[in-house]
Design a protein around this motif. Structure first.
Motif, PDB file in Angstrom:
ATOM      1  N   VAL A 458      11.619   2.320 -32.561  1.00  0.00           N
ATOM      2  CA  VAL A 458      10.524   1.514 -32.010  1.00  0.00           C
ATOM      3  C   VAL A 458       9.185   1.989 -32.574  1.00  0.00           C
ATOM      4  O   VAL A 458       8.818   3.156 -32.396  1.00  0.00           O
ATOM      5  CB  VAL A 458      10.503   1.602 -30.468  1.00  0.00           C
ATOM      6  CG1 VAL A 458       9.452   0.654 -29.905  1.00  0.00           C
ATOM      7  CG2 VAL A 458      11.875   1.285 -29.889  1.00  0.00           C
ATOM      8  N   GLU A 461       3.232   0.706 -31.952  1.00  0.00           N
ATOM      9  CA  GLU A 461       2.528  -0.461 -31.410  1.00  0.00           C
ATOM     10  C   GLU A 461       3.393  -1.265 -30.435  1.00  0.00           C
ATOM     11  O   GLU A 461       2.894  -2.124 -29.706  1.00  0.00           O
ATOM     12  CB  GLU A 461       2.037  -1.367 -32.550  1.00  0.00           C
ATOM     13  CG  GLU A 461       3.126  -1.917 -33.453  1.00  0.00           C
ATOM     14  CD  GLU A 461       3.374  -1.047 -34.674  1.00  0.00           C
ATOM     15  OE1 GLU A 461       3.890  -1.576 -35.680  1.00  0.00           O
ATOM     16  OE2 GLU A 461       3.038   0.166 -34.623  1.00  0.00           O
ATOM     17  N   LYS A 462       4.697  -0.991 -30.407  1.00  0.00           N
ATOM     18  CA  LYS A 462       5.602  -1.690 -29.489  1.00  0.00           C
ATOM     19  C   LYS A 462       5.894  -0.870 -28.229  1.00  0.00           C
ATOM     20  O   LYS A 462       6.757  -1.244 -27.425  1.00  0.00           O
ATOM     21  CB  LYS A 462       6.925  -2.010 -30.196  1.00  0.00           C
ATOM     22  CG  LYS A 462       6.804  -2.984 -31.378  1.00  0.00           C
ATOM     23  CD  LYS A 462       6.635  -4.395 -30.907  1.00  0.00           C
ATOM     24  CE  LYS A 462       6.703  -5.372 -32.068  1.00  0.00           C
ATOM     25  NZ  LYS A 462       6.539  -6.771 -31.621  1.00  0.00           N
ATOM     26  N   ARG A 463       5.193   0.253 -28.070  1.00  0.00           N
ATOM     27  CA  ARG A 463       5.474   1.145 -26.931  1.00  0.00           C
ATOM     28  C   ARG A 463       5.306   0.421 -25.590  1.00  0.00           C
ATOM     29  O   ARG A 463       6.151   0.538 -24.698  1.00  0.00           O
ATOM     30  CB  ARG A 463       4.568   2.370 -26.993  1.00  0.00           C
ATOM     31  CG  ARG A 463       4.793   3.342 -25.837  1.00  0.00           C
ATOM     32  CD  ARG A 463       3.926   4.579 -25.978  1.00  0.00           C
ATOM     33  NE  ARG A 463       4.377   5.411 -27.079  1.00  0.00           N
ATOM     34  CZ  ARG A 463       5.339   6.311 -26.970  1.00  0.00           C
ATOM     35  NH1 ARG A 463       5.967   6.482 -25.813  1.00  0.00           N
ATOM     36  NH2 ARG A 463       5.679   7.048 -28.008  1.00  0.00           N
ATOM     37  N   ALA A 464       4.209  -0.320 -25.428  1.00  0.00           N
ATOM     38  CA  ALA A 464       3.956  -1.007 -24.157  1.00  0.00           C
ATOM     39  C   ALA A 464       5.075  -1.995 -23.844  1.00  0.00           C
ATOM     40  O   ALA A 464       5.532  -2.101 -22.691  1.00  0.00           O
ATOM     41  CB  ALA A 464       2.611  -1.719 -24.211  1.00  0.00           C
ATOM     42  N   ASP A 465       5.538  -2.717 -24.871  1.00  0.00           N
ATOM     43  CA  ASP A 465       6.655  -3.658 -24.677  1.00  0.00           C
ATOM     44  C   ASP A 465       7.919  -2.905 -24.268  1.00  0.00           C
ATOM     45  O   ASP A 465       8.711  -3.388 -23.449  1.00  0.00           O
ATOM     46  CB  ASP A 465       6.917  -4.447 -25.961  1.00  0.00           C
ATOM     47  CG  ASP A 465       5.784  -5.418 -26.289  1.00  0.00           C
ATOM     48  OD1 ASP A 465       5.042  -5.779 -25.360  1.00  0.00           O
ATOM     49  OD2 ASP A 465       5.655  -5.790 -27.468  1.00  0.00           O
ATOM     50  N   GLY A 466       8.102  -1.718 -24.867  1.00  0.00           N
ATOM     51  CA  GLY A 466       9.257  -0.893 -24.525  1.00  0.00           C
ATOM     52  C   GLY A 466       9.246  -0.493 -23.063  1.00  0.00           C
ATOM     53  O   GLY A 466      10.280  -0.544 -22.376  1.00  0.00           O
ATOM     54  N   TYR A 467       8.063  -0.108 -22.565  1.00  0.00           N
ATOM     55  CA  TYR A 467       7.944   0.281 -21.157  1.00  0.00           C
ATOM     56  C   TYR A 467       8.250  -0.894 -20.221  1.00  0.00           C
ATOM     57  O   TYR A 467       8.877  -0.731 -19.175  1.00  0.00           O
ATOM     58  CB  TYR A 467       6.543   0.827 -20.875  1.00  0.00           C
ATOM     59  CG  TYR A 467       6.288   2.203 -21.443  1.00  0.00           C
ATOM     60  CD1 TYR A 467       7.333   3.092 -21.687  1.00  0.00           C
ATOM     61  CD2 TYR A 467       4.995   2.631 -21.736  1.00  0.00           C
ATOM     62  CE1 TYR A 467       7.113   4.356 -22.200  1.00  0.00           C
ATOM     63  CE2 TYR A 467       4.747   3.903 -22.254  1.00  0.00           C
ATOM     64  CZ  TYR A 467       5.813   4.757 -22.483  1.00  0.00           C
ATOM     65  OH  TYR A 467       5.572   6.005 -22.994  1.00  0.00           O
ATOM     66  N   LYS A 468       7.800  -2.098 -20.609  1.00  0.00           N
ATOM     67  CA  LYS A 468       8.076  -3.292 -19.793  1.00  0.00           C
ATOM     68  C   LYS A 468       9.578  -3.569 -19.743  1.00  0.00           C
ATOM     69  O   LYS A 468      10.128  -3.923 -18.702  1.00  0.00           O
ATOM     70  CB  LYS A 468       7.343  -4.503 -20.377  1.00  0.00           C
ATOM     71  CG  LYS A 468       5.840  -4.480 -20.172  1.00  0.00           C
ATOM     72  CD  LYS A 468       5.186  -5.694 -20.816  1.00  0.00           C
ATOM     73  CE  LYS A 468       3.661  -5.636 -20.694  1.00  0.00           C
ATOM     74  NZ  LYS A 468       3.013  -6.776 -21.398  1.00  0.00           N
ATOM     75  N   PHE A 469      10.242  -3.391 -20.911  1.00  0.00           N
ATOM     76  CA  PHE A 469      11.689  -3.601 -20.985  1.00  0.00           C
ATOM     77  C   PHE A 469      12.419  -2.611 -20.070  1.00  0.00           C
ATOM     78  O   PHE A 469      13.338  -2.984 -19.333  1.00  0.00           O
ATOM     79  CB  PHE A 469      12.152  -3.428 -22.434  1.00  0.00           C
ATOM     80  CG  PHE A 469      13.646  -3.412 -22.604  1.00  0.00           C
ATOM     81  CD1 PHE A 469      14.383  -4.582 -22.537  1.00  0.00           C
ATOM     82  CD2 PHE A 469      14.318  -2.210 -22.824  1.00  0.00           C
ATOM     83  CE1 PHE A 469      15.764  -4.562 -22.689  1.00  0.00           C
ATOM     84  CE2 PHE A 469      15.692  -2.179 -22.972  1.00  0.00           C
ATOM     85  CZ  PHE A 469      16.417  -3.361 -22.904  1.00  0.00           C
ATOM     86  N   LYS A 472      11.963  -3.527 -16.415  1.00  0.00           N
ATOM     87  CA  LYS A 472      12.763  -4.706 -16.069  1.00  0.00           C
ATOM     88  C   LYS A 472      14.218  -4.324 -15.841  1.00  0.00           C
ATOM     89  O   LYS A 472      14.860  -4.777 -14.875  1.00  0.00           O
ATOM     90  CB  LYS A 472      12.648  -5.741 -17.193  1.00  0.00           C
ATOM     91  CG  LYS A 472      13.417  -7.028 -16.918  1.00  0.00           C
ATOM     92  CD  LYS A 472      13.276  -8.009 -18.072  1.00  0.00           C
ATOM     93  CE  LYS A 472      14.095  -9.274 -17.831  1.00  0.00           C
ATOM     94  NZ  LYS A 472      13.999 -10.217 -18.981  1.00  0.00           N
TER      95      LYS A 472
END
Length: 688
Positions: A458, A461-469, A472
Motif C-alpha cells: 500500500v 498516499e493510500k493510508r487513509a483509505d486503508g484505515y477506512k477499509f 469497515k
C-alpha cells in the motif's frame, strides 16, 4: 610470529587498539588474516591527470606542493593540499583529519586514489586514499602472486568491517605486515581430491587481501566460502552418523487400531502431507534407534497435530514427552491444543513456564508424579522438573534456542526420540547443510478450506483509505493486527514506526474501537491478559511488534497490517501473514513501507502473488543474501564470514564432498589436519 600469536604482542598494538580489535572478534594473527573484506574500491587505473576523465576514479603519482589545516566557522577542520602529478595541479581535501599535516610534508611523493572532479574550474579530489611512494611494492613471499603497486592505492583496495577508531587502512597495513611472516605456516587441511579444482588455501588467503583482478577475488571467495560450508556440512553429517549408532531403550510398538481411532477423533482430516510425514516419523520409531528429525512446514500447516499424534504413540509405549516452545505465548497455545486433543484419551498434560508451573497429573486415577506430557519454555531445563521415563523431546521453532539449551533438554532424558519443528522456510539444500545431523520432513500442503490471504503493498498516499477499509471490516465483526518494527522510537531510525507511539496515534484514528498493545517487554501476566482479551473479541485491533510471529491463533483475525515492511525479510513477512486466515473468512495483509525505492517495492511485490514460504525464502536468499537466515542471531549456530547460503550450487558441492569423504574414511583418521580443524567447528553442532 605465529598464527596463534596474540595481536597484543605485535608492535604498535597497545591496550586501546587491543580493546577495539576485540570488538571485531580479532584476538590472534590468524583472526586478522581471516578478517575478510566485504567489498573493494577499484583504484587500479594509474594514469596522468591530463588523460583522466572528470568523474573517473583514478590513481595518480606526484608531489605535494602545499598542505595546511583550515578551521571553518562551524568548528570543522579541513585539511587542504595542492598535489601535482607533473601534468596538472590537483586540490586535495580531507575532513577532520588535522593530523595529516604531520604525516604529509611539502615535497613528499605520494600515490593517491579517488574520484577526479572539478571545483571552481580547478581539478580536485575529495578525501583521497594516499600512501607515500617509498615502499608501495608488495611481493608474495612464495613468489607466485607477483607484485602490487600499493597497499591503499593503485589496486583493488579491500574495505573491511570496521569499528570506531579502527579503519580499513589500519587493517590493510597490519595484514600487509603480518601475512608474509605466517603464510608458510598455513597448512591446507582438505585432501587433494576435494580441492583439486580450487585455489590452495594459502593462495586464497593472499588473494582475498591482495587481488590483482575481480576474477581473483571470486576464486578466493569460492575457496574460502567452500571451507566454511564444508566444515559445517562435515560436522553435521558426522554427528548424524554418531547419532545413528545410538540404540534406543526399545523399539516402539505401533498399535494401528488405536492410532486410527485417535486420528479419526481429530476435528479435521489430515492432509496428504501430514499423513506422509507421520509415516516417516513412525518408520523412525520402529527402527530401534533414537529418532532425530526436523519437520518443516508453513504456519498453519498442522505441525502441532502431527507432534500430538506422536506424543500419543509414545504414551501407548508407556513413555512421557516434553514439548518445548521459545515463548510463553506459543507454549500456552500448544498447551491448549495438546490438552484438547489428548485429554479425552486420559492423557494428562502439564504446563511449565517461568510464570506457571503445573505438572502434577489431574486425572483421578493418578495422585502423584509428572504429567504424561509437559509443555513449556526453556523453564523445562530446570532440574526441579522430574523427567524420568521421557521417551520423546519435541522442540518447536528450534532455531530460536541455542545448541546448549537443546542439548541440556535432550540430556534430561535417557536417549529420547528427538523431534524438532520449524515454520521458518529454509530452502531444502540449505536445511540439509545447516541440519545435516537431522532427517528432514516437509509438510508442503495446507489444510483444506484455508483461504488465500490477499496481500497488497500500500503506497503512503493510500493510508487513509486503508484505515477506512480496516474500520469497515472490524465493524463487520473481524479483528486486525498492526505490526511495527520497534517498541519505542529510535533517534537513529526516526522514520521507523514504534508500537507504543503508533498505539497512541491509532487510538485517536480508531476512536470507536478497542485497541490493545503487545510487545516483548510486557510482563508475562500482562501478555496473557492482552491475548485473552484479543481472542475473546474484547480487543478489535492488536498493535504489536513481531513478538506475535509465533504462537498466535485467532480465527477471527482477518487483517494484518505491517508497518516498515522493508525492514523484514520475505520469510518473516510470510510468517506474520500466517497469523491471519486461520479460519474460513476472507483475509487481507497490507504492507506499508517508508522506502519507496523500486528495488524495495519490487521485493515486497513478490508477496502479493507468492504464497509458498520456501519460494519466498529462496527469493530472499537471492535478493538479500544469506545474512542471518533465521532473522535472529543464533548463538551457538554457524556464522559465516565469507560463505553465502544463497550460493546453492556451492552449498550442494560442499554437502556432496563431505558425504564422499565420510564414506571413504568415517573416522577421518587418515586426515589429521582435517580432524583438528573439524574439532573447532564441532562445538557448534549438537554434541550428541
Amino acid at each position: 610470529m605465529k598464527l596463534d600469536t596474540p595481536l597484543s604482542q605485535i608492535s604498535g598494538i597497545g591496550p586501546s587498539l587491543e580493546w577495539k580489535l576485540k570488538k571485531l572478534n580479532l584476538f590472534t594473527v590468524s583472526d586478522l588474516i581471516y578478517h575478510f573484506p566485504f567489498r573493494y574500491d577499484d583504484f587500479s587505473s594509474i594514469k596522468p591527470a591530463n588523460e583522466a576523465q572528470i568523474g573517473e576514479v583514478v590513481t595518480l603519482q606526484g608531489e605535494i606542493w602545499s598542505i595546511k589545516n583550515i578551521y571553518t566557522r562551524y568548528g570543522k577542520i579541513l585539511t587542504q593540499a595542492v598535489f601535482n602529478d607533473g601534468t596538472s595541479p590537483i586540490n586535495l581535501t580531507w575532513f577532520n583529519q588535522s593530523y595529516l599535516t604531520k604525516q604529509i610534508q611539502v615535497g613528499d611523493r605520494l600515490q593517491i586514489s579517488g574520484k577526479l572532479t572539478k571545483y571552481k574550474s580547478k581539478l580536485s579530489i575529495m578525501v583521497p586514499q594516499w600512501e607515500k611512494l617509498d615502499g608501495v611494492k608488495l611481493t608474495h613471499p612464495r613468489g607466485v602472486i607477483g607484485s602490487h603497486r600499493g597497499i591503499h592505492t593503485g589496486r583493488l583496495v579491500p574495505i573491511y568491517p570496521e569499528t570506531e577508531g579502527l579503519t580499513s587502512k589500519w587493517v590493510r597495513t597490519k595484514i600487509d605486515q603480518t601475512i608474509p611472516q605466517v603464510i608458510d605456516q598455513i597448512k591446507d587441511p582438505l585432501p587433494d581430491f576435494i580441492i583439486s579444482s580450487m585455489l590452495p588455501l594459502h593462495e586464497a588467503l593472499f588473494q582475498i587481501h591482495f587481488p590483482k583482478t575481480l576474477d581473483q577475488v571470486e576464486k578466493a571467495r569460492e575457496r574460502l566460502g567452500f571451507d566454511e560450508l564444508f566444515f559445517v556440512s562435515l560436522a553435521t553429517q558426522k554427528a548424524r552418523m554418531e547419532w545413528k549408532k545410538k540404540a534406543y531403550v526399545a523399539t516402539s510398538e505401533v498399535d494401528a487400531e488405536k492410532l486410527n481411532k485417535f486420528i479419526k477423533s481429530l476435528p479435521f482430516e489430515l492432509t496428504g502431507a501430514q499423513d506422509r510425514v507421520l509415516k516417516e516419523i513412525i518408520s523412525d520409531l520402529k527402527k530401534g534407534e533414537a529418532m532425530n528429525r526436523l519437520v518443516q512446514g508453513e504456519v498453519g500447516s498442522g505441525k502441532t497435530v502431527v507432534a500430538t499424534i506422536i506424543i500419543y504413540l509414545v504414551y501407548l509405549n508407556k513413555l512421557k514427552a516434553l514439548f518445548m516452545a521459545p515463548t510463553e505465548i506459543l507454549a500456552f497455545q500448544h498447551y491448549e491444543t495438546v490438552s484438547q486433543l489428548l485429554s479425552p484419551f486420559g492423557i494428562t498434560v502439564g504446563i511449565y513456564t517461568g510464570s506457571k508451573k503445573k505438572t502434577t497429573p489431574q486425572a483421578p486415577h493418578m495422585s502423584s508424579g509428572v504429567a504424561d506430557v509437559v509443555v513449556g519454555t526453556h523453564a523445562l531445563l530446570s532440574k526441579k522438573l522430574s523427567t524420568e521415563d521421557v521417551g520423546l523431546v519435541i522442540i518447536d521453532e528450534q532455531q530460536r534456542f541455542g545448541v546448549q539449551q537443546r542439548t541440556m533438554l535432550r540430556a534430561r532424558a535417557k536417549l529420547p526420540h528427538f523431534l524438532t519443528m520449524t515454520a521458518t522456510p529454509i530452502p531444502r539444500t540449505v536445511a540439509l547443510t545447516l541440519y545435516g545431523d537431522l532427517d528432514l520432513s516437509v509438510i508442503d500442503e495446507m489444510p483444506k478450506g484455508r483461504p488465500i490471504i490477499k496481500t497488497f503493498v500500500v503506497p503512503e498516499e493510500k493510508r487513509a483509505d486503508g484505515y477506512k477499509f480496516i474500520e469497515k471490516k472490524i465493524m463487520g465483526g473481524d479483528q486486525a493486527y498492526i505490526i511495527t518494527p520497534l517498541i519505542e522510537p529510535s533517534e537513529t531510525l526516526s522514520s521507523v514506526k514504534a508500537a507504543k507511539i503508533e498505539f497512541e496515534k491509532l487510538k485517536k484514528i480508531f476512536s470507536s474501537l478497542k485497541l490493545g498493545l503487545m510487545h516483548g517487554r510486557l510482563k508475562s501476566k500482562e501478555k496473557q491478559e492482552v491475548l485473552k482479551d484479543f481472542r475473546g473479541g474484547k480487543i478489535h485491533i492488536l498493535v504489536s511488534t513481531s513478538v506475535v510471529e509465533v504462537g498466535m491463533d485467532v480465527p477471527n483475525a482477518t487483517i494484518m497490517v505491517i508497518e516498515g515492511a522493508e525492514r523484514f525479510g520475505l520469510a518473516q513477512l510470510h510468517q506474520l501473514r500466517g497469523r491471519i486466515g486461520r479460519g474460513t473468512k476472507e483475509s487481507f495483509c497490507l504492507l506499508y513501507t517508508s522506502d519507496s525505492s523500486s528495488n524495495e517495492s519490487g521485493r515486497l511485490k513478490y508477496l502479493e502473488n507468492t504464497f509458498d514460504g520456501l519460494k519466498l525464502a529462496e527469493l530472499d536468499l537471492k535478493i538479500r543474501g544469506s545474512g542471518e537466515i533465521f532473522g535472529v542471531k543464533q548463538s551457538g549456530r554457524f556464522e559465516f564470514k565469507i560463505a553465502s547460503l544463497s550460493d546453492l550450487g556451492l552449498v550442494e558441492k560442499t554437502k556432496n564432498a563431505a558425504a564422499k569423504l565420510l564414506a571413504n574414511n568415517p573416522r577421518l583418521d587418515k586426515h589429521p589436519l582435517l580432524q583438528a580443524k573439524l574439532s573447532e567447528v564441532a562445538s557448534d553442532v549438537m554434541p550428541d
